[in-house]
Scaffold this motif. Structure first.
Motif, PDB file in Angstrom:
ATOM      1  N   MET A   1      21.826  -2.674 -15.435  1.00 36.56           N
ATOM      2  CA  MET A   1      21.220  -3.948 -15.786  1.00 36.56           C
ATOM      3  C   MET A   1      21.783  -5.070 -14.917  1.00 36.56           C
ATOM      4  N   ASP A   2      20.950  -6.036 -14.605  1.00 34.56           N
ATOM      5  CA  ASP A   2      21.260  -7.213 -13.792  1.00 34.56           C
ATOM      6  C   ASP A   2      21.396  -6.911 -12.308  1.00 34.56           C
ATOM      7  N   ASN A   3      21.249  -5.645 -11.918  1.00 33.00           N
ATOM      8  CA  ASN A   3      21.261  -5.326 -10.492  1.00 33.00           C
ATOM      9  C   ASN A   3      19.923  -5.714  -9.863  1.00 33.00           C
ATOM     10  N   ASN A   4      19.980  -6.263  -8.682  1.00 29.17           N
ATOM     11  CA  ASN A   4      18.764  -6.619  -7.953  1.00 29.17           C
ATOM     12  C   ASN A   4      18.215  -5.399  -7.230  1.00 29.17           C
ATOM     13  N   ILE A   5      16.914  -5.268  -7.231  1.00 30.27           N
ATOM     14  CA  ILE A   5      16.285  -4.144  -6.545  1.00 30.27           C
ATOM     15  C   ILE A   5      15.140  -4.658  -5.677  1.00 30.27           C
ATOM     16  N   ASN A   6      14.793  -3.872  -4.673  1.00 29.53           N
ATOM     17  CA  ASN A   6      13.668  -4.160  -3.788  1.00 29.53           C
ATOM     18  C   ASN A   6      12.696  -3.001  -3.834  1.00 29.53           C
ATOM     19  N   ILE A   7      11.416  -3.315  -3.887  1.00 29.12           N
ATOM     20  CA  ILE A   7      10.378  -2.289  -3.884  1.00 29.12           C
ATOM     21  C   ILE A   7       9.462  -2.560  -2.695  1.00 29.12           C
ATOM     22  N   TYR A   8       9.323  -1.551  -1.836  1.00 25.56           N
ATOM     23  CA  TYR A   8       8.478  -1.679  -0.646  1.00 25.56           C
ATOM     24  C   TYR A   8       7.292  -0.727  -0.786  1.00 25.56           C
ATOM     25  N   THR A   9       6.110  -1.245  -0.558  1.00 25.95           N
ATOM     26  CA  THR A   9       4.906  -0.411  -0.627  1.00 25.95           C
ATOM     27  C   THR A   9       4.268  -0.304   0.753  1.00 25.95           C
ATOM     28  N   ASN A  10       3.669   0.840   0.999  1.00 25.42           N
ATOM     29  CA  ASN A  10       3.037   1.106   2.285  1.00 25.42           C
ATOM     30  C   ASN A  10       1.713   1.816   2.043  1.00 25.42           C
ATOM     31  N   ILE A  11       0.621   1.196   2.459  1.00 25.97           N
ATOM     32  CA  ILE A  11      -0.705   1.807   2.291  1.00 25.97           C
ATOM     33  C   ILE A  11      -0.874   2.901   3.337  1.00 25.97           C
ATOM     34  N   ILE A  12      -1.015   4.128   2.862  1.00 29.47           N
ATOM     35  CA  ILE A  12      -1.160   5.261   3.767  1.00 29.47           C
ATOM     36  C   ILE A  12      -2.610   5.439   4.192  1.00 29.47           C
ATOM     37  N   HIS A  13      -3.510   5.307   3.220  1.00 32.53           N
ATOM     38  CA  HIS A  13      -4.931   5.537   3.520  1.00 32.53           C
ATOM     39  C   HIS A  13      -5.792   4.819   2.488  1.00 32.53           C
ATOM     40  N   VAL A  14      -6.910   4.253   2.935  1.00 26.09           N
ATOM     41  CA  VAL A  14      -7.901   3.657   2.041  1.00 26.09           C
ATOM     42  C   VAL A  14      -9.278   4.134   2.465  1.00 26.09           C
ATOM     43  N   GLY A  15      -9.977   4.803   1.531  1.00 27.85           N
ATOM     44  CA  GLY A  15     -11.339   5.251   1.792  1.00 27.85           C
ATOM     45  C   GLY A  15     -12.322   4.511   0.908  1.00 27.85           C
ATOM     46  N   SER A  16     -13.508   5.051   0.787  1.00 24.81           N
ATOM     47  CA  SER A  16     -14.539   4.410  -0.024  1.00 24.81           C
ATOM     48  C   SER A  16     -14.241   4.535  -1.507  1.00 24.81           C
ATOM     49  N   PHE A  17     -13.629   5.644  -1.906  1.00 24.81           N
ATOM     50  CA  PHE A  17     -13.419   5.887  -3.325  1.00 24.81           C
ATOM     51  C   PHE A  17     -11.963   6.174  -3.686  1.00 24.81           C
ATOM     52  N   PHE A  18     -11.123   6.469  -2.690  1.00 28.24           N
ATOM     53  CA  PHE A  18      -9.733   6.792  -2.970  1.00 28.24           C
ATOM     54  C   PHE A  18      -8.811   6.038  -2.007  1.00 28.24           C
ATOM     55  N   GLY A  19      -7.576   5.845  -2.455  1.00 28.06           N
ATOM     56  CA  GLY A  19      -6.548   5.276  -1.602  1.00 28.06           C
ATOM     57  C   GLY A  19      -5.212   5.934  -1.907  1.00 28.06           C
ATOM     58  N   LYS A  20      -4.313   5.918  -0.948  1.00 33.97           N
ATOM     59  CA  LYS A  20      -2.976   6.484  -1.149  1.00 33.97           C
ATOM     60  C   LYS A  20      -1.938   5.446  -0.741  1.00 33.97           C
ATOM     61  N   VAL A  21      -0.929   5.280  -1.599  1.00 38.43           N
ATOM     62  CA  VAL A  21       0.127   4.290  -1.355  1.00 38.43           C
ATOM     63  C   VAL A  21       1.485   4.943  -1.551  1.00 38.43           C
ATOM     64  N   GLU A  22       2.398   4.675  -0.598  1.00 42.22           N
ATOM     65  CA  GLU A  22       3.781   5.135  -0.713  1.00 42.22           C
ATOM     66  C   GLU A  22       4.636   3.976  -1.221  1.00 42.22           C
ATOM     67  N   VAL A  23       5.493   4.256  -2.205  1.00 43.16           N
ATOM     68  CA  VAL A  23       6.336   3.217  -2.802  1.00 43.16           C
ATOM     69  C   VAL A  23       7.790   3.664  -2.751  1.00 43.16           C
ATOM     70  N   SER A  24       8.655   2.759  -2.275  1.00 38.90           N
ATOM     71  CA  SER A  24      10.085   3.060  -2.179  1.00 38.90           C
ATOM     72  C   SER A  24      10.878   1.965  -2.890  1.00 38.90           C
ATOM     73  N   MET A  25      11.838   2.360  -3.751  1.00 41.40           N
ATOM     74  CA  MET A  25      12.683   1.415  -4.487  1.00 41.40           C
ATOM     75  C   MET A  25      14.125   1.536  -3.995  1.00 41.40           C
ATOM     76  N   GLU A  26      14.752   0.380  -3.638  1.00 42.21           N
ATOM     77  CA  GLU A  26      16.115   0.373  -3.108  1.00 42.21           C
ATOM     78  C   GLU A  26      16.977  -0.604  -3.890  1.00 42.21           C
ATOM     79  N   ASN A  27      18.297  -0.329  -3.915  1.00 41.64           N
ATOM     80  CA  ASN A  27      19.225  -1.249  -4.572  1.00 41.64           C
ATOM     81  C   ASN A  27      19.748  -2.283  -3.591  1.00 41.64           C
ATOM     82  N   GLU A  28      20.749  -3.074  -4.025  1.00 42.29           N
ATOM     83  CA  GLU A  28      21.272  -4.160  -3.194  1.00 42.29           C
ATOM     84  C   GLU A  28      21.911  -3.656  -1.910  1.00 42.29           C
ATOM     85  N   ASN A  29      22.367  -2.399  -1.936  1.00 40.94           N
ATOM     86  CA  ASN A  29      23.028  -1.823  -0.757  1.00 40.94           C
ATOM     87  C   ASN A  29      22.066  -1.037   0.123  1.00 40.94           C
ATOM     88  N   ASN A  30      20.757  -1.268  -0.108  1.00 40.86           N
ATOM     89  CA  ASN A  30      19.714  -0.583   0.659  1.00 40.86           C
ATOM     90  C   ASN A  30      19.734   0.929   0.456  1.00 40.86           C
TER      91      ASN A  30
END
Length: 435
Positions: free
Chosen positions: A391-420
């Motif tokens: 609790m009270d730790n800062n975190i960073n969340i980075y998202t990366n769109i891998i692919h977007v089509g007409s009906f589907f999309g894929k996204v990669e998500v990475s969560m890191e702490n203060e020390n990367n």
């Protein structure tokens, strides 16, 4: 007309309060008890009858369609055990917001807006100010009001409500009602928002008839019925644009309906299915497959926006967590940053995997939704949790769109702490709902 329909019509003709039984229906209409039982069950589904313990099945008045609107003053009266002092004609009006009038009338004026409910004590000047500015009044402490205030409330059609509770207690009661969903939005069914008088065509109609009608209308698809109003297909006016004579029959060009629903289907379900199937219109049928309504994109949009417009809907756990996070846009996605709050902590003192999973999925959905301004539904998610976070730790969340089509999309998500250091990773497959 079938025996089943005869029984339903007979039950509908009975007065409210009439007692019904399988044996009496079977005897009266000379049908089998099995047929009578199935028809009575259908009437129960339609809201025409109800079963009361030790009394039996009785005919009731069918509940009116739900009002797809916000919280009403009548519901407030029920929550706070209040009484109506004046303006009873406006008791079913909807309200926009609550305001506690613990200030002078000069300071209060900028907070008093039409369709709001102002919580005050026995201050006649404040009560009058509210009514003159088209706001209802809730008087705390069990106090009454003067005849002048009652007359003004009746004239304006705005309720003046009195409750024995003090201001703090009333605010707490309303807050509790919101938090515990005592004031709940009704589950919206298809019957609540469908078009009950839809435009349809018969399968024997000619192409010229539909072309003539569509000159002044922009709807693309219409249901097609037979002489008994049973649904037999869907006609898309775009297939009639060229190469077809006006005297040709539309039955030759209609399609099979992709989906039909009954009036008790939830809008939440049909909204997603219509999105998956990319449907602009869905026919609504009764038990005998006859067309009784149509559900279109406009009705669906209204239903999906209903929850957002309701002032009585409190903060969800997701709202509480996400308000501690901010975000910026990146070249391929988004960057979320914030800290772990107490609502996310599990029994061992670290953030629970459920709350971290919610952050991962929400970040992925928001990334694709904000980039393309579409409705999103999670189709599949694979998450890996690597390190605990306190609790009270800062975190960073980075998202990366891998692919977007007409009906589907894929996204990669990475969560890191203060020390990367990587805390968790996720891959989301998202369905784009085109409604």
């Amino acid at each position: 007309m079938s025996k089943h329909e005869d029984i339903i019509n007979y039950i509908m003709s009975l007065k409210a309060g009439s007692k019904i039984s399988v044996r009496s229906i079977a005897s009266e209409l000379e049908v089998s008890e099995g047929t009578a039982y199935r028809a009575i069950k259908q009437c129960d589904t339609l809201g025409l009858v109800t079963t009361i313990p030790r009394v039996g099945t009785i005919r009731i008045e069918k509940v009116n369609k739900k009002n797809i609107e916000a919280l009403t003053y009548r519901e407030i009266v029920g929550i706070i055990d209040g009484i109506i002092l004046g303006g009873e004609k406006g008791i079913d009006k909807v309200l926009d917001k609550f305001v506690i009038g613990a200030m002078t009338t000069e300071a209060m004026i900028k907070y008093v807006t039409p369709e709001s409910l102002i919580i005050v004590g026995n201050r006649e000047d404040a009560q009058k100010l509210c009514l003159l500015n088209n706001a209802a009044v809730l008087i705390t402490g069990g106090f009454g009001c003067s005849d002048e205030i009652k007359e003004l409330a009746d004239k304006k059609g705005l309720p003046v409500i009195s409750s024995n509770y003090d201001t703090f207690t009333i605010a707490s009661i309303i807050n509790k009602a919101i938090s515990e969903s005592l004031v709940k939005k009704d589950i919206i069914l298809v019957e609540d928002i469908m078009d009950e008088n839809p435009k349809c065509f018969k399968n024997t109609d000619d192409v010229g008839k539909i072309r003539k009608y569509c000159k002044n209308n922009h709807v693309r698809k219409y249901p097609v019925v037979d002489n008994t109003r049973k649904l037999v297909g869907i006609i898309d006016v775009r297939v009639l644009d060229t190469g077809i004579e006006d005297n040709d029959i539309i039955e030759n060009y209609m399609d099979e309906p992709k989906l039909t629903v009954d009036c008790k289907t939830t809008v939440a379900y049909i909204a997603h299915v219509m999105g998956w199937e990319n449907m602009a219109m869905c026919p609504v049928l009764d038990s005998s497959k006859k067309l009784i309504g149509v559900l279109g994109k406009n009705e669906i949009t209204k239903a999906l926006q209903f929850a957002v417009r309701q002032p009585q809907v409190g903060e969800t756990l997701e709202d509480i967590i996400l308000r501690n996070f901010k975000y910026t846009y990146t070249e391929r996605g988004m960057h979320f940053y914030g800290k772990i709050v107490s609502e996310m902590v599990g029994q061992i003192g670290a953030a629970s995997w459920n709350s971290l999973g919610m952050l991962l999925s929400t970040a992925g959905v928001m990334t694709l939704k904000r980039k393309n301004n579409v409705n999103i539904s999670i189709d599949n998610i694979s998450s890996y949790f690597i390190k605990p976070v306190e609790m009270d730790n800062n975190i960073n969340i980075y998202t990366n769109i891998i692919h977007v089509g007409s009906f589907f999309g894929k996204v990669e998500v990475s969560m890191e702490n203060e020390n990367n250091e990587v805390i968790a990773k996720s891959i989301l497959s998202l369905k784009i709902l085109k409604i």
